[in-house]
Design a protein around this motif. Structure first.
Motif, PDB file in Angstrom:
ATOM      1  N   VAL A 216       0.365  -1.831  -0.267  1.00 47.09           N
ATOM      2  CA  VAL A 216       0.216   0.249   0.270  1.00 47.09           C
ATOM      3  C   VAL A 216       0.638   1.537   0.354  1.00 47.09           C
ATOM      4  CG1 VAL A 216      -1.986   1.234   0.623  1.00 47.09           C
ATOM      5  CG2 VAL A 216      -1.663  -0.991   1.027  1.00 47.09           C
ATOM      6  N   GLY A 217       1.047   2.185  -0.843  1.00 45.54           N
ATOM      7  CA  GLY A 217       0.581   3.177  -0.979  1.00 45.54           C
ATOM      8  C   GLY A 217       2.778   3.352  -0.847  1.00 45.54           C
ATOM      9  N   MET A 218       3.745   3.949   0.354  1.00 41.12           N
ATOM     10  CA  MET A 218       4.845   4.008  -0.581  1.00 41.12           C
ATOM     11  C   MET A 218       5.903   2.653  -0.156  1.00 41.12           C
ATOM     12  SD  MET A 218       5.898   7.168  -0.844  1.00 41.12           S
ATOM     13  CE  MET A 218       7.598   7.131  -0.826  1.00 41.12           C
ATOM     14  N   VAL A 219       4.866   2.056   0.361  1.00 40.92           N
ATOM     15  CA  VAL A 219       5.789   0.604   0.510  1.00 40.92           C
ATOM     16  C   VAL A 219       5.889  -0.558  -0.351  1.00 40.92           C
ATOM     17  CG1 VAL A 219       4.689  -1.833   1.349  1.00 40.92           C
ATOM     18  CG2 VAL A 219       4.423  -0.003   2.979  1.00 40.92           C
ATOM     19  N   LYS A 220       5.410   0.607  -1.776  1.00 42.97           N
ATOM     20  CA  LYS A 220       5.564  -0.035  -2.912  1.00 42.97           C
ATOM     21  C   LYS A 220       6.895   0.594  -3.618  1.00 42.97           C
ATOM     22  CE  LYS A 220       1.271   0.416  -5.331  1.00 42.97           C
ATOM     23  NZ  LYS A 220       0.384   0.888  -4.017  1.00 42.97           N
ATOM     24  N   ILE A 221       7.054   1.596  -2.942  1.00 38.94           N
ATOM     25  CA  ILE A 221       9.024   2.201  -3.403  1.00 38.94           C
ATOM     26  C   ILE A 221       9.950   0.867  -2.319  1.00 38.94           C
ATOM     27  CG2 ILE A 221       9.832   3.875  -3.070  1.00 38.94           C
ATOM     28  CD1 ILE A 221       7.830   5.626  -3.476  1.00 38.94           C
ATOM     29  N   LEU A 222       9.686   1.084  -1.196  1.00 36.14           N
ATOM     30  CA  LEU A 222       9.938   0.812  -0.201  1.00 36.14           C
ATOM     31  C   LEU A 222      10.441  -1.414  -0.580  1.00 36.14           C
ATOM     32  CD1 LEU A 222      11.879  -0.372   2.450  1.00 36.14           C
ATOM     33  CD2 LEU A 222       9.775  -0.518   3.781  1.00 36.14           C
ATOM     34  N   GLN A 223       9.143  -1.598  -1.196  1.00 36.63           N
ATOM     35  CA  GLN A 223       9.433  -3.516  -1.879  1.00 36.63           C
ATOM     36  C   GLN A 223      10.141  -3.239  -2.801  1.00 36.63           C
ATOM     37  OE1 GLN A 223       9.007  -6.329  -0.715  1.00 36.63           O
ATOM     38  NE2 GLN A 223       7.068  -6.537  -0.230  1.00 36.63           N
ATOM     39  N   LEU A 224      10.408  -2.566  -3.626  1.00 37.96           N
ATOM     40  CA  LEU A 224      10.943  -1.770  -4.789  1.00 37.96           C
ATOM     41  C   LEU A 224      13.471  -1.904  -4.368  1.00 37.96           C
ATOM     42  CD1 LEU A 224      12.103  -2.006  -7.459  1.00 37.96           C
ATOM     43  CD2 LEU A 224      11.403   0.477  -7.207  1.00 37.96           C
ATOM     44  N   VAL A 225      12.511  -1.088  -3.302  1.00 34.81           N
ATOM     45  CA  VAL A 225      14.808  -1.214  -3.076  1.00 34.81           C
ATOM     46  C   VAL A 225      14.520  -2.370  -2.164  1.00 34.81           C
ATOM     47  CG1 VAL A 225      15.967  -0.010  -1.070  1.00 34.81           C
ATOM     48  CG2 VAL A 225      13.844   2.095  -2.389  1.00 34.81           C
ATOM     49  N   HIS A 226      13.780  -2.921  -1.084  1.00 37.75           N
ATOM     50  CA  HIS A 226      14.618  -3.864  -0.957  1.00 37.75           C
ATOM     51  C   HIS A 226      14.850  -4.937  -1.746  1.00 37.75           C
ATOM     52  CE1 HIS A 226      13.510  -7.706   1.508  1.00 37.75           C
ATOM     53  NE2 HIS A 226      14.012  -7.222   2.589  1.00 37.75           N
ATOM     54  N   SER A 227      14.135  -4.519  -2.804  1.00 37.61           N
ATOM     55  CA  SER A 227      14.744  -6.203  -3.434  1.00 37.61           C
ATOM     56  C   SER A 227      15.931  -5.374  -4.568  1.00 37.61           C
ATOM     57  CB  SER A 227      13.363  -6.702  -4.834  1.00 37.61           C
ATOM     58  OG  SER A 227      13.698  -4.754  -5.733  1.00 37.61           O
ATOM     59  N   ILE A 228      16.628  -4.609  -5.134  1.00 33.70           N
ATOM     60  CA  ILE A 228      17.651  -4.119  -5.304  1.00 33.70           C
ATOM     61  C   ILE A 228      18.346  -4.316  -4.171  1.00 33.70           C
ATOM     62  CG2 ILE A 228      18.835  -2.138  -6.339  1.00 33.70           C
ATOM     63  CD1 ILE A 228      16.231  -1.478  -7.139  1.00 33.70           C
ATOM     64  N   SER A 229      17.943  -4.100  -2.990  1.00 29.25           N
ATOM     65  CA  SER A 229      19.245  -3.316  -2.115  1.00 29.25           C
ATOM     66  C   SER A 229      18.756  -4.155  -0.816  1.00 29.25           C
ATOM     67  CB  SER A 229      19.854  -2.466  -1.793  1.00 29.25           C
ATOM     68  OG  SER A 229      21.519  -2.784  -0.803  1.00 29.25           O
ATOM     69  N   PRO A 230      18.312  -5.221   0.004  1.00 27.24           N
ATOM     70  CA  PRO A 230      17.681  -5.386   1.425  1.00 27.24           C
ATOM     71  C   PRO A 230      18.540  -4.423   1.965  1.00 27.24           C
ATOM     72  CG  PRO A 230      17.675  -7.917   0.555  1.00 27.24           C
ATOM     73  CD  PRO A 230      19.307  -6.678  -0.464  1.00 27.24           C
ATOM     74  N   ALA A 231      20.143  -4.558   1.881  1.00 26.26           N
ATOM     75  CA  ALA A 231      20.794  -4.313   3.078  1.00 26.26           C
ATOM     76  C   ALA A 231      20.579  -1.829   2.748  1.00 26.26           C
ATOM     77  CB  ALA A 231      22.576  -4.081   2.613  1.00 26.26           C
ATOM     78  N   LEU A 232      20.278  -1.689   1.996  1.00 21.15           N
ATOM     79  CA  LEU A 232      19.891  -0.355   1.661  1.00 21.15           C
ATOM     80  C   LEU A 232      18.626  -0.286   2.594  1.00 21.15           C
ATOM     81  CD1 LEU A 232      19.911   2.838   0.766  1.00 21.15           C
ATOM     82  CD2 LEU A 232      19.502   1.410  -1.377  1.00 21.15           C
ATOM     83  N   ALA A 233      17.289  -0.654   1.943  1.00 21.43           N
ATOM     84  CA  ALA A 233      15.851  -0.914   2.678  1.00 21.43           C
ATOM     85  C   ALA A 233      16.186  -0.514   4.154  1.00 21.43           C
ATOM     86  CB  ALA A 233      15.526  -1.720   2.255  1.00 21.43           C
ATOM     87  N   ARG A 234      17.272  -1.500   4.800  1.00 14.44           N
ATOM     88  CA  ARG A 234      16.865  -1.700   6.284  1.00 14.44           C
ATOM     89  C   ARG A 234      17.829  -0.432   6.481  1.00 14.44           C
ATOM     90  NH1 ARG A 234      18.231  -7.156   5.217  1.00 14.44           N
ATOM     91  NH2 ARG A 234      20.807  -6.632   5.464  1.00 14.44           N
ATOM     92  N   GLN A 235      18.661   0.377   6.067  1.00 11.24           N
ATOM     93  CA  GLN A 235      19.389   1.294   6.700  1.00 11.24           C
ATOM     94  C   GLN A 235      18.945   2.725   6.275  1.00 11.24           C
ATOM     95  OE1 GLN A 235      23.239   2.358   3.903  1.00 11.24           O
ATOM     96  NE2 GLN A 235      23.873   3.217   4.924  1.00 11.24           N
ATOM     97  N   ILE A 236      17.662   2.455   5.850  1.00 10.50           N
ATOM     98  CA  ILE A 236      16.422   3.646   4.989  1.00 10.50           C
ATOM     99  C   ILE A 236      16.016   3.746   6.320  1.00 10.50           C
ATOM    100  CG2 ILE A 236      15.452   4.886   4.006  1.00 10.50           C
ATOM    101  CD1 ILE A 236      16.186   4.085   1.439  1.00 10.50           C
ATOM    102  N   MET A 237      15.264   2.468   6.756  1.00  9.95           N
ATOM    103  CA  MET A 237      14.122   2.538   7.447  1.00  9.95           C
ATOM    104  C   MET A 237      14.974   2.895   9.330  1.00  9.95           C
ATOM    105  SD  MET A 237      11.681   2.726   5.743  1.00  9.95           S
ATOM    106  CE  MET A 237      10.178   2.041   7.376  1.00  9.95           C
ATOM    107  N   ILE A 238      15.832   2.134   9.076  1.00 11.50           N
ATOM    108  CA  ILE A 238      16.578   1.657  10.549  1.00 11.50           C
ATOM    109  C   ILE A 238      16.170   3.077  11.306  1.00 11.50           C
ATOM    110  CG2 ILE A 238      18.956   1.749  10.043  1.00 11.50           C
ATOM    111  CD1 ILE A 238      17.081  -0.181  12.704  1.00 11.50           C
ATOM    112  N   LYS A 239      16.397   4.170  10.851  1.00 15.52           N
ATOM    113  CA  LYS A 239      16.226   5.748  11.053  1.00 15.52           C
ATOM    114  C   LYS A 239      14.928   6.243  11.245  1.00 15.52           C
ATOM    115  CE  LYS A 239      20.875   6.487   9.296  1.00 15.52           C
ATOM    116  NZ  LYS A 239      22.358   6.802   7.937  1.00 15.52           N
ATOM    117  N   PHE A 240      14.170   5.309  10.845  1.00 10.21           N
ATOM    118  CA  PHE A 240      12.725   6.171  10.758  1.00 10.21           C
ATOM    119  C   PHE A 240      12.277   6.274  11.850  1.00 10.21           C
ATOM    120  CE2 PHE A 240       8.068   5.702   9.811  1.00 10.21           C
ATOM    121  CZ  PHE A 240       7.765   6.788   9.037  1.00 10.21           C
TER     122      PHE A 240
END
Length: 240
Positions: A216-240
């Motif tokens: 839903v919503g911005m999760v579509k972008i998060l899923q895309l980032v995670h599919s390319i680089s799970p480490a990058l997705a974690r790096q972005i979200m851990i500071k949220f």
């Protein structure tokens, strides 16, 4: 899924995302029962034509009340939406463990119990589905919500495994992953938030379209980032 005349159960349906899901399922022709802890909110939903069941899903008695409330009814859609945050839980303070336990029971134990206990009824219907509402934080956690993220990640794993186990049955297993939504739970959080109405609309459209995962919503972008680089997705979200 054709929602017309289907009996649906929406946990946490008195406000927030759950209330909007219930309203939109009703508008699509479903007969909807909602659960909740607030007598006032349940009374308001009853006034709108919904069946209601009072139950605190952080307790075994609350789960029993919900199961007993739909006993003997042709339940075809279970939406495990009820959830609580754990914003006041401190990772180094044992006095806040009760907050963590409430979050664990409500967000993870209760959905598993309801799936397990209501699956025989769902299997008895011609077409049925379970929707487990997790979160974008089930994909990558944030540092400010360790226990909440753990419950949603746990429910995501359970949902994926349950989908495999039931792949040859009539029960479709759906995961809905909302972003940050404007609800009572997120009132203390700043920043852009999706409306509960718009979030519910995407979830209900996904149910009707036969999806098994609804980002839903911005999760579509998060899923895309995670599919390319799970480490990058974690790096972005851990500071949220």
């Amino acid at each position: 899924m054709d929602l017309r005349d289907k009996l649906a159960l929406v946990t946490g349906g008195g406000d927030g995302i759950g209330r909007e899901i219930a309203l939109q399922l009703q508008a699509a022709g479903a007969n909807v029962i909602v659960t909740g802890r607030s007598a006032e909110k349940l009374q308001a939903m009853a006034g709108l034509g919904f069946g209601t069941i009072a139950g605190d899903l952080s307790t075994g008695a609350g789960v029993d009340a919900v199961v007993n409330g739909v006993a003997g009814k042709p339940l075809a859609l279970l939406v495990n939406n009820a959830g609580v945050g754990a914003m006041d839980y401190a990772v180094d303070d044992a006095t806040t463990l009760a907050i963590a336990e409430t979050c664990l029971h409500t967000n993870l134990d209760a959905p598993i119990a309801l799936c397990t206990r209501l699956l025989p009824t769902l299997k008895a219907q011609g077409e049925a589905a379970i929707v487990n509402v997790t979160s974008g934080l089930a994909i990558a956690p944030c540092g400010s919500g360790a226990v909440y993220c753990a419950t949603k990640a746990g429910l995501r794993a359970y949902t994926q495994a349950l989908r495999y186990v039931l792949k040859d049955s009539n029960v479709r297993i759906i995961e809905a992953l909302p972003p940050v939504v404007a609800t009572n739970m997120t009132a203390r959080r700043d920043g852009k938030k999706m409306t509960a109405h718009d979030c519910a609309a995407e979830i209900v459209r996904g149910i009707r379209a036969g999806k098994t995962e609804i980002n839903v919503g911005m999760v579509k972008i998060l899923q895309l980032v995670h599919s390319i680089s799970p480490a990058l997705a974690r790096q972005i979200m851990i500071k949220f």
